[in-house]
Design an enzyme around this catalytic site. Sequence first.
Site, PDB file in Angstrom:
ATOM      1  N   LYS A  14      88.259  58.277  69.622  1.00  0.00           N
ATOM      2  CA  LYS A  14      88.283  57.829  71.024  1.00  0.00           C
ATOM      3  C   LYS A  14      89.082  56.524  71.172  1.00  0.00           C
ATOM      4  O   LYS A  14      89.975  56.437  72.011  1.00  0.00           O
ATOM      5  CB  LYS A  14      86.860  57.587  71.561  1.00  0.00           C
ATOM      6  CG  LYS A  14      85.959  58.811  71.531  1.00  0.00           C
ATOM      7  CD  LYS A  14      84.625  58.532  72.206  1.00  0.00           C
ATOM      8  CE  LYS A  14      83.791  57.467  71.515  1.00  0.00           C
ATOM      9  NZ  LYS A  14      83.219  57.876  70.233  1.00  0.00           N
ATOM     10  N   ARG A 134      83.149  46.358  60.671  1.00  0.00           N
ATOM     11  CA  ARG A 134      82.107  46.960  61.511  1.00  0.00           C
ATOM     12  C   ARG A 134      80.819  47.134  60.731  1.00  0.00           C
ATOM     13  O   ARG A 134      80.807  47.688  59.635  1.00  0.00           O
ATOM     14  CB  ARG A 134      82.603  48.296  62.079  1.00  0.00           C
ATOM     15  CG  ARG A 134      83.591  48.026  63.170  1.00  0.00           C
ATOM     16  CD  ARG A 134      83.617  48.854  64.351  1.00  0.00           C
ATOM     17  NE  ARG A 134      82.605  49.783  64.684  1.00  0.00           N
ATOM     18  CZ  ARG A 134      82.783  50.705  65.604  1.00  0.00           C
ATOM     19  NH1 ARG A 134      83.913  50.791  66.237  1.00  0.00           N
ATOM     20  NH2 ARG A 134      81.815  51.532  65.907  1.00  0.00           N
TER      21      ARG A 134
HETATM   22  P1  B4P Z   1      87.209  56.177  66.689  1.00  0.00           P
HETATM   23  O1  B4P Z   1      86.531  57.430  67.087  1.00  0.00           O
HETATM   24  O2  B4P Z   1      88.408  55.775  67.475  1.00  0.00           O
HETATM   25  O3  B4P Z   1      86.022  55.177  66.688  1.00  0.00           O
HETATM   26  P2  B4P Z   1      85.444  54.377  67.891  1.00  0.00           P
HETATM   27  O4  B4P Z   1      86.275  54.383  69.114  1.00  0.00           O
HETATM   28  O5  B4P Z   1      85.233  53.055  67.292  1.00  0.00           O
HETATM   29  O6  B4P Z   1      84.151  55.141  68.347  1.00  0.00           O
HETATM   30  P3  B4P Z   1      82.671  54.839  68.020  1.00  0.00           P
HETATM   31  O7  B4P Z   1      81.880  55.862  68.770  1.00  0.00           O
HETATM   32  O8  B4P Z   1      82.518  54.782  66.548  1.00  0.00           O
HETATM   33  O9  B4P Z   1      82.358  53.359  68.550  1.00  0.00           O
HETATM   34  P4  B4P Z   1      82.126  52.670  69.973  1.00  0.00           P
HETATM   35  O10 B4P Z   1      82.909  51.419  69.920  1.00  0.00           O
HETATM   36  O11 B4P Z   1      82.380  53.567  71.134  1.00  0.00           O
HETATM   37  O12 B4P Z   1      87.763  56.129  65.198  1.00  0.00           O
HETATM   38  C1  B4P Z   1      86.970  56.212  64.048  1.00  0.00           C
HETATM   39  C2  B4P Z   1      87.814  56.152  62.781  1.00  0.00           C
HETATM   40  O13 B4P Z   1      88.539  57.369  62.621  1.00  0.00           O
HETATM   41  C3  B4P Z   1      88.853  55.040  62.740  1.00  0.00           C
HETATM   42  O14 B4P Z   1      88.814  54.443  61.477  1.00  0.00           O
HETATM   43  C4  B4P Z   1      90.178  55.746  62.981  1.00  0.00           C
HETATM   44  O15 B4P Z   1      91.255  55.107  62.314  1.00  0.00           O
HETATM   45  C5  B4P Z   1      89.919  57.106  62.360  1.00  0.00           C
HETATM   46  N1  B4P Z   1      90.707  58.174  62.970  1.00  0.00           N
HETATM   47  C6  B4P Z   1      90.974  58.316  64.286  1.00  0.00           C
HETATM   48  N2  B4P Z   1      91.726  59.429  64.497  1.00  0.00           N
HETATM   49  C7  B4P Z   1      91.898  60.009  63.254  1.00  0.00           C
HETATM   50  C8  B4P Z   1      92.577  61.199  62.810  1.00  0.00           C
HETATM   51  N3  B4P Z   1      93.234  61.995  63.645  1.00  0.00           N
HETATM   52  N4  B4P Z   1      92.521  61.503  61.481  1.00  0.00           N
HETATM   53  C9  B4P Z   1      91.892  60.687  60.609  1.00  0.00           C
HETATM   54  N5  B4P Z   1      91.246  59.541  60.975  1.00  0.00           N
HETATM   55  C10 B4P Z   1      91.248  59.207  62.296  1.00  0.00           C
HETATM   56  O16 B4P Z   1      80.541  52.331  69.970  1.00  0.00           O
HETATM   57  C11 B4P Z   1      79.945  51.485  69.005  1.00  0.00           C
HETATM   58  C12 B4P Z   1      78.476  51.225  69.368  1.00  0.00           C
HETATM   59  O17 B4P Z   1      78.381  50.462  70.628  1.00  0.00           O
HETATM   60  C13 B4P Z   1      77.596  52.462  69.623  1.00  0.00           C
HETATM   61  O18 B4P Z   1      77.062  53.005  68.439  1.00  0.00           O
HETATM   62  C14 B4P Z   1      76.502  51.843  70.554  1.00  0.00           C
HETATM   63  O19 B4P Z   1      75.532  51.126  69.804  1.00  0.00           O
HETATM   64  C15 B4P Z   1      77.254  50.851  71.413  1.00  0.00           C
HETATM   65  N6  B4P Z   1      77.734  51.434  72.673  1.00  0.00           N
HETATM   66  C16 B4P Z   1      79.048  51.567  73.024  1.00  0.00           C
HETATM   67  N7  B4P Z   1      79.135  52.152  74.241  1.00  0.00           N
HETATM   68  C17 B4P Z   1      77.871  52.410  74.655  1.00  0.00           C
HETATM   69  C18 B4P Z   1      77.311  53.028  75.815  1.00  0.00           C
HETATM   70  N8  B4P Z   1      78.096  53.504  76.792  1.00  0.00           N
HETATM   71  N9  B4P Z   1      75.973  53.154  75.909  1.00  0.00           N
HETATM   72  C19 B4P Z   1      75.164  52.671  74.952  1.00  0.00           C
HETATM   73  N10 B4P Z   1      75.617  52.073  73.816  1.00  0.00           N
HETATM   74  C20 B4P Z   1      76.953  51.941  73.670  1.00  0.00           C
END
Ligand code: B4P
Length: 190
Positions: A14, A134
Amino acid sequence: MINIIIFGPPGSGKGTQSQNLVEKYKLDHISTGDIFRREIKNQTKLGLEVKNIIDEGKLVPDELVIKILGKAIEECSECNGVVFDGFPRTQNQASELDKMLALKDQSINVVISLEVDDDELIKRLLKRNLESERTDDSEDIVISRLKIYHEQTKPLVEFYKEKGLYRPIRGIGSIEEIFDRICQEIDKLV
Ligand code: B4P
């Protein structure tokens, strides 16, 4: 004006794909995860309040998330549209988002859902755990985040399918390949 939700489980790409969308279509980016991490880093009142919740991989309570989202939307009122990344994650958040946008005569135009199986997600997040600061990417926390996703966030798929906004995208392959698939959907709307 185009408002996009990037939807999917933790590790589905995402954040990665949101950055690409923001650059290509000149959109604003609201990532609730990024906002919380910034607040934690700056040791603000909100940051201290959410730190343990995020470290444990749990969802931040809806009232807090909705409050910070309202503020973030206010701050980008003059833009071409917004990529909502990591929001909404509950039914309540989704309903509140609709209400907030309606007040500005806007709505969500499309929900891009990145489809990746759990094994690949675990692999990606454990790899990130080795490379980034993280605190929520350790194995037991990742498994708990995935469980919470399946229980509390995935039900939103039906909500957006009923609205005709849901677009599933295969989230396996190179970042560029996946971005091309996403752009094919967005280009139908711009
Ligand atoms: P991403 O999937 O981009 O990870 P993210 O955006 O950080 O999503 P995530 O759900 O983990 O965290 P968020 O900040 O929303 O990438 C993951 C990894 O995969 C990276 O290392 C990337 O390089 C790699 N990757 C990507 N594409 C790839 C591909 N094609 N092939 C191989 N590798 C690839 O949320 C974090 C925390 O915040 C939550 O757990 C929660 O506690 C809180 N939070 C955030 N929003 C919230 C909400 N709306 N409500 C309640 N809590 C919330």
